[in-house]
Design an enzyme around this catalytic site. Structure first.
Site, PDB file in Angstrom:
ATOM      1  N   ASP A 337       0.829  -1.216   0.000  1.00 59.82           N
ATOM      2  CA  ASP A 337       0.000   0.000   0.000  1.00 59.82           C
ATOM      3  C   ASP A 337       0.864   1.267   0.000  1.00 59.82           C
ATOM      4  OD1 ASP A 337       0.828  -0.918   2.580  1.00 59.82           O
ATOM      5  OD2 ASP A 337      -0.420   0.641   3.490  1.00 59.82           O
ATOM      6  N   GLU A 338       0.268   2.334  -0.446  1.00 59.83           N
ATOM      7  CA  GLU A 338       0.805   3.692  -0.299  1.00 59.83           C
ATOM      8  C   GLU A 338       2.292   3.814  -0.635  1.00 59.83           C
ATOM      9  OE1 GLU A 338      -2.094   5.297   3.265  1.00 59.83           O
ATOM     10  OE2 GLU A 338      -0.437   4.018   3.853  1.00 59.83           O
TER      11      GLU A 338
END
Ligand code: TNX
Length: 524
Positions: A337-338
């Protein structure tokens, strides 16, 4: 089949032979259909009398499977801690008389069509728990625990009786995956804390605990071939506390404790972003071009591994290999993620290479929904948290999806503006909002068959003690247990909140510092 039938017959005959002559007890009328069970079972038919649990009860388990005895012992221990009663399991002493029994048995009846399904027949003198598998028997045991009243009836006989309402229950889960995630990276939680969390999750039939073991602020699992990860990387946490980590022995202890509760542990090493602590320990891993220093703030998205260095992949081969070795469950979570400072091309290259490593070590990969942009294998699972189109993209790839939508399922969101802990980037999530959604229709266009299950993540930027963990997790996590298990059409908030109020004795007994929302009339 025949031998099994004979076995049951002989157990029952044995039991009948042991039965002393006893007088009929006239139980006050009960109604199994009106009970506080969470998650709500598939089908309940009450017969309006009761099974009198007492000192004269024993638990018997079918000898067809030795693990069943463990499940019987688990039930006996929990009865002891709930009402103080000692119940023998598979008594050896033939002199000992008993009047009622709880019989835990495996059956391949066609009614039990999923691995965790079970049936309960509760009669005056017996409770038969039939399950497809040992884990089904364990889930059924949770139902029995919930049906045992806290208070005994001391007027029907000259010894205390705990009347368990009679009838039949047929039950099975909606989703095979019913998870909770705990972030032990932003703040570390001890083995004891995690065990306590699992005790409560198991009572509500959760079967997965996902541990977020690394992030920018800390690395939490011993890797023997790369010792600085814990010598250096574990010593920080959000706000500047001392951090911590699990030795491999600690981790094995958690895995064992989980297995005794039929919970699968899923380890997550978040990458290529969320890797500052790893790069502080071994700076060659860093790919953001900046000088690396320990981080104890709450920002995300600034770190990345160097995705074009072969040594990074040798490192990951060791890390994933060591963790896979002590993880009996089928999954390995790679985060993903991210990764805001990883170029798209590099990100995709990285995810695809790491997938090979995970599979080489015999595990099925899970990643947050961003991984759907890479060429992932159809056996890889995407965990939807923010972007619906990523979940759809994954399902078009024939990948399964785990639902953890931030706006509904994030245990770290504040309840309301007065909440003591939590964040609010996905909004406030009061207890009714947390419950009032249907995972099967939440992402428009996502086919039901693509949904593996649901998971409630608890990120720990704002919490550092078990009391704070409990404040955010409870009571919302109890609602997610029901959304993961029970048939959606049968659920509504009005009915649920009555049953939720009745969880108070359990939460008090477990010393859980839940958030006493005003939306529920807690029974005092
Ligand atoms: C987003 S959810 C994150 C985490 C944060 C969380 C806080 C996800 C895959 N990433 O890094 O802790 O928000 O709510």
């Amino acid at each position: 089949m025949l031998s099994k039938a004979l076995l049951i017959l002989s157990v029952v005959t044995f039991i009948a032979a042991c039965q002393p002559q006893k007088e009929e007890i006239n139980f006050p009328k009960t109604d199994l259909a009106v009970n506080a069970l969470i998650p709500k079972p598939l089908k309940v038919v009450p017969t309006h009398t009761a099974f009198g649990l007492s000192k004269n009860t024993v638990i018997l388990t079918s000898s067809a499977n030795t693990e069943l005895e463990e499940v019987g012992l688990f039930l006996s221990n929990k009865i002891k801690s709930k009402i103080g009663l000692d119940i023998d399991v598979n008594i050896q002493d033939s002199e000992k008389q008993f009047e009622q029994f709880i019989y835990i048995n495996l059956s391949d009846s066609v009614d039990l069509d999923s691995p965790e399904s079970y049936q309960l027949y509760i009669k005056k003198d017996s409770i038969f728990l039939n399950a497809k598998t040992v884990s089904g028997a364990f889930r059924g045991v949770q139902t029995i625990r919930q049906l045992i009243p806290e208070k005994s009836n001391d007027t029907l006989t000259d010894y205390p009786l705990w009347p368990v309402p009679s009838g039949k229950i047929w039950d099975k889960p909606k989703f095979e995956y019913r998870g909770a995630m705990l972030d032990v990276a932003r703040h570390f939680f001890s083995v004891e804390d995690v065990k306590k969390y699992m005790d409560i999750l198991a009572y509500y039939k959760y079967n997965v605990l996902h541990l977020h073991l690394s992030d920018d602020q800390g690395w939490r699992i011993e890797i023997k071939s790369w010792p600085k990860l814990t010598q250096i990387g574990s010593k920080t946490e959000v706000g500047g506390g001392k951090g911590g980590f699990y030795t491999q022995e600690n981790y094995k202890e958690l895995v064992k404790y989980a297995a005794e509760r039929f919970i699968t542990i899923i380890p997550e090493i978040d990458m290529p972003g969320h890797t500052n602590a790893a790069s502080v320990s071994y700076p060659f891993l860093n790919g953001n071009g900046k000088k690396i220093k320990p981080y104890t703030g709450m920002r995300v998205g600034f770190s990345t591994f160097d995705t074009r260095k072969d040594t990074v992949y040798s490192f990951l081969d060791d890390v994933i290999g060591e963790i896979a070795n002590i993880t009996p469950g089928p999954y390995f979570h790679i985060g993903g993620d991210e990764s805001f400072v990883t170029k798209k091309r590099d990100y995709n290259y990285f995810i695809e290479r790491v997938e090979d490593i995970v599979q080489k070590h015999g595990k099925q990969m899970i990643g947050w929904d961003e991984i759907a942009h890479s060429k992932i294998d159809s056996t890889t699972i995407a965990q939807h948290w923010r972007t619906a189109s990523n979940a759809l993209k994954a399902s078009k790839n024939n990948s399964k999806v785990i639902l953890s939508p931030g706006k509904k399922a994030y245990l770290d969101m504040k309840y309301d503006s007065l909440s003591k802990y939590g964040l609010d980037w996905a909004g406030h999530i009061p207890v009714d909002v947390a419950y009032n959604w249907n995972p099967e229709t939440y992402v428009p266009g996502l086919p039901k068959e693509a949904i593996l299950g649901i998971e409630a993540p608890l990120w720990s930027e704002t919490i550092s003690t078990i009391e704070e963990l409990e404040y955010l997790a409870f009571p919302r996590a109890i609602g997610y247990a029901e959304l993961g298990w029970s048939t959606s059409e049968y659920l509504n908030w009005e009915d649920y909140k009555e049953r939720l109020a009745k969880q108070l004795p359990f939460l008090d007994m477990m010393n859980v510092k839940y958030y006493p929302t005003k939306l529920v009339d807690w029974e005092k």
